[in-house]
Motif scaffolding. Structure first.
Motif, PDB file in Angstrom:
ATOM      1  N   HIS A  44       0.831  -1.208   0.000  1.00 46.51           N
ATOM      2  CA  HIS A  44       0.000   0.000   0.000  1.00 46.51           C
ATOM      3  C   HIS A  44       0.864   1.256   0.000  1.00 46.51           C
ATOM      4  O   HIS A  44       0.615   2.184  -0.777  1.00 46.51           O
ATOM      5  N   ALA A  45       1.853   1.306   0.874  1.00 48.63           N
ATOM      6  CA  ALA A  45       2.711   2.495   0.943  1.00 48.63           C
ATOM      7  C   ALA A  45       3.408   2.731  -0.397  1.00 48.63           C
ATOM      8  O   ALA A  45       3.458   3.871  -0.886  1.00 48.63           O
ATOM      9  N   ALA A  46       3.917   1.667  -1.006  1.00 45.30           N
ATOM     10  CA  ALA A  46       4.617   1.812  -2.290  1.00 45.30           C
ATOM     11  C   ALA A  46       3.657   2.267  -3.386  1.00 45.30           C
ATOM     12  O   ALA A  46       3.992   3.144  -4.198  1.00 45.30           O
ATOM     13  N   ALA A  47       2.459   1.704  -3.420  1.00 47.36           N
ATOM     14  CA  ALA A  47       1.495   2.071  -4.456  1.00 47.36           C
ATOM     15  C   ALA A  47       1.085   3.532  -4.338  1.00 47.36           C
ATOM     16  O   ALA A  47       1.008   4.253  -5.342  1.00 47.36           O
ATOM     17  N   TRP A  48       0.840   3.993  -3.112  1.00 46.55           N
ATOM     18  CA  TRP A  48       0.421   5.382  -2.938  1.00 46.55           C
ATOM     19  C   TRP A  48       1.587   6.346  -3.105  1.00 46.55           C
ATOM     20  O   TRP A  48       1.397   7.477  -3.520  1.00 46.55           O
ATOM     21  N   LEU A  49       2.785   5.899  -2.828  1.00 47.82           N
ATOM     22  CA  LEU A  49       3.959   6.717  -3.130  1.00 47.82           C
ATOM     23  C   LEU A  49       4.033   6.945  -4.636  1.00 47.82           C
ATOM     24  O   LEU A  49       4.233   8.077  -5.089  1.00 47.82           O
ATOM     25  N   VAL A  50       3.857   5.895  -5.421  1.00 49.62           N
ATOM     26  CA  VAL A  50       3.916   6.012  -6.884  1.00 49.62           C
ATOM     27  C   VAL A  50       2.778   6.895  -7.398  1.00 49.62           C
ATOM     28  O   VAL A  50       2.990   7.763  -8.249  1.00 49.62           O
ATOM     29  N   LEU A  51       1.565   6.693  -6.879  1.00 46.18           N
ATOM     30  CA  LEU A  51       0.429   7.508  -7.323  1.00 46.18           C
ATOM     31  C   LEU A  51       0.664   8.985  -7.025  1.00 46.18           C
ATOM     32  O   LEU A  51       0.462   9.847  -7.882  1.00 46.18           O
ATOM     33  N   THR A  52       1.126   9.277  -5.807  1.00 49.42           N
ATOM     34  CA  THR A  52       1.363  10.663  -5.413  1.00 49.42           C
ATOM     35  C   THR A  52       2.522  11.259  -6.197  1.00 49.42           C
ATOM     36  O   THR A  52       2.438  12.401  -6.683  1.00 49.42           O
ATOM     37  N   ALA A  53       3.605  10.522  -6.342  1.00 52.52           N
ATOM     38  CA  ALA A  53       4.756  11.016  -7.097  1.00 52.52           C
ATOM     39  C   ALA A  53       4.376  11.276  -8.550  1.00 52.52           C
ATOM     40  O   ALA A  53       4.796  12.284  -9.138  1.00 52.52           O
ATOM     41  N   THR A  54       3.573  10.409  -9.128  1.00 51.65           N
ATOM     42  CA  THR A  54       3.115  10.622 -10.503  1.00 51.65           C
ATOM     43  C   THR A  54       2.336  11.923 -10.604  1.00 51.65           C
ATOM     44  O   THR A  54       2.540  12.720 -11.532  1.00 51.65           O
ATOM     45  N   GLY A  55       1.452  12.164  -9.644  1.00 53.61           N
ATOM     46  CA  GLY A  55       0.698  13.412  -9.632  1.00 53.61           C
ATOM     47  C   GLY A  55       1.591  14.632  -9.492  1.00 53.61           C
ATOM     48  O   GLY A  55       1.396  15.638 -10.178  1.00 53.61           O
ATOM     49  N   LEU A  56       2.584  14.539  -8.615  1.00 55.35           N
ATOM     50  CA  LEU A  56       3.491  15.674  -8.414  1.00 55.35           C
ATOM     51  C   LEU A  56       4.369  15.929  -9.630  1.00 55.35           C
ATOM     52  O   LEU A  56       4.693  17.078  -9.934  1.00 55.35           O
ATOM     53  N   ILE A  57       4.737  14.877 -10.329  1.00 57.15           N
ATOM     54  CA  ILE A  57       5.542  15.039 -11.546  1.00 57.15           C
ATOM     55  C   ILE A  57       4.712  15.667 -12.652  1.00 57.15           C
ATOM     56  O   ILE A  57       5.174  16.535 -13.386  1.00 57.15           O
ATOM     57  N   LEU A  58       3.450  15.248 -12.763  1.00 59.30           N
ATOM     58  CA  LEU A  58       2.593  15.742 -13.838  1.00 59.30           C
ATOM     59  C   LEU A  58       1.999  17.115 -13.538  1.00 59.30           C
ATOM     60  O   LEU A  58       1.688  17.867 -14.464  1.00 59.30           O
ATOM     61  N   SER A  59       1.826  17.427 -12.264  1.00 57.82           N
ATOM     62  CA  SER A  59       1.205  18.697 -11.905  1.00 57.82           C
ATOM     63  C   SER A  59       1.791  19.221 -10.599  1.00 57.82           C
ATOM     64  O   SER A  59       1.130  19.201  -9.559  1.00 57.82           O
ATOM     65  N   PRO A  60       3.025  19.703 -10.623  1.00 63.02           N
ATOM     66  CA  PRO A  60       3.704  20.103  -9.388  1.00 63.02           C
ATOM     67  C   PRO A  60       3.098  21.317  -8.684  1.00 63.02           C
ATOM     68  O   PRO A  60       3.392  21.552  -7.525  1.00 63.02           O
ATOM     69  N   ARG A  61       2.265  22.052  -9.352  1.00 63.54           N
ATOM     70  CA  ARG A  61       1.676  23.246  -8.733  1.00 63.54           C
ATOM     71  C   ARG A  61       0.385  22.940  -7.986  1.00 63.54           C
ATOM     72  O   ARG A  61      -0.262  23.855  -7.490  1.00 63.54           O
ATOM     73  N   ARG A  62       0.006  21.672  -7.894  1.00 62.58           N
ATOM     74  CA  ARG A  62      -1.243  21.307  -7.225  1.00 62.58           C
ATOM     75  C   ARG A  62      -1.003  20.273  -6.115  1.00 62.58           C
ATOM     76  O   ARG A  62      -1.691  19.264  -6.045  1.00 62.58           O
ATOM     77  N   PRO A  63      -0.039  20.505  -5.237  1.00 61.19           N
ATOM     78  CA  PRO A  63       0.307  19.481  -4.252  1.00 61.19           C
ATOM     79  C   PRO A  63      -0.827  19.142  -3.285  1.00 61.19           C
ATOM     80  O   PRO A  63      -1.016  17.972  -2.938  1.00 61.19           O
TER      81      PRO A  63
END
Length: 124
Positions: A44-63
């Protein structure tokens, strides 16, 4: 081209794809998934790390939006597992593990921003 400079519809589609993959892995019958030799909470921790990191990479201005979305998906997954009965069990400890992944993604994101700023300030 940097990922956050891609057209917004494409970035949203990529994040939707990441979310769809995560939802499949969390909601499919457990017998249909590959066996991974990790503790469930690590998964779970790894999956949500990837999901969150993907979001931050694609849209860093919307943390904040990314963090709230990832947390909301975690709660949704547990409610869906509770309601569906495909051999999956809801566990609120999984939401805590999801939060660990979200926080780690933000710590890495923050450290990356800090290093980038220091690199820009360094004399050439």
């Amino acid at each position: 081209m940097l990922p956050y400079r891609l057209p917004r519809p494409l970035r949203l589609a990529l994040y939707a794809l990441a979310t769809a993959i995560l939802l499949y892995l969390c909601l499919a019958p457990s017998k249909d998934l590959p066996k991974v030799n990790l503790w469930d909470k690590e998964e779970h921790a790894a999956a949500w790390l990837v999901l969150t990191a993907t979001g931050l990479i694609l849209s860093p201005r919307r943390p904040r939006a990314i963090a709230l979305y990832a947390f909301g998906i975690g709660v949704f997954v547990e409610l869906a597992q509770w309601a569906m009965g495909f051999g999956r069990d809801a566990d609120w400890h999984d939401v805590a593990a999801d939060c660990v992944g979200i926080v780690v993604a933000f710590l890495v994101y923050g450290a990356t921003l800090l290093m980038a700023r220091q690199r820009l300030r360094a004399p050439q």
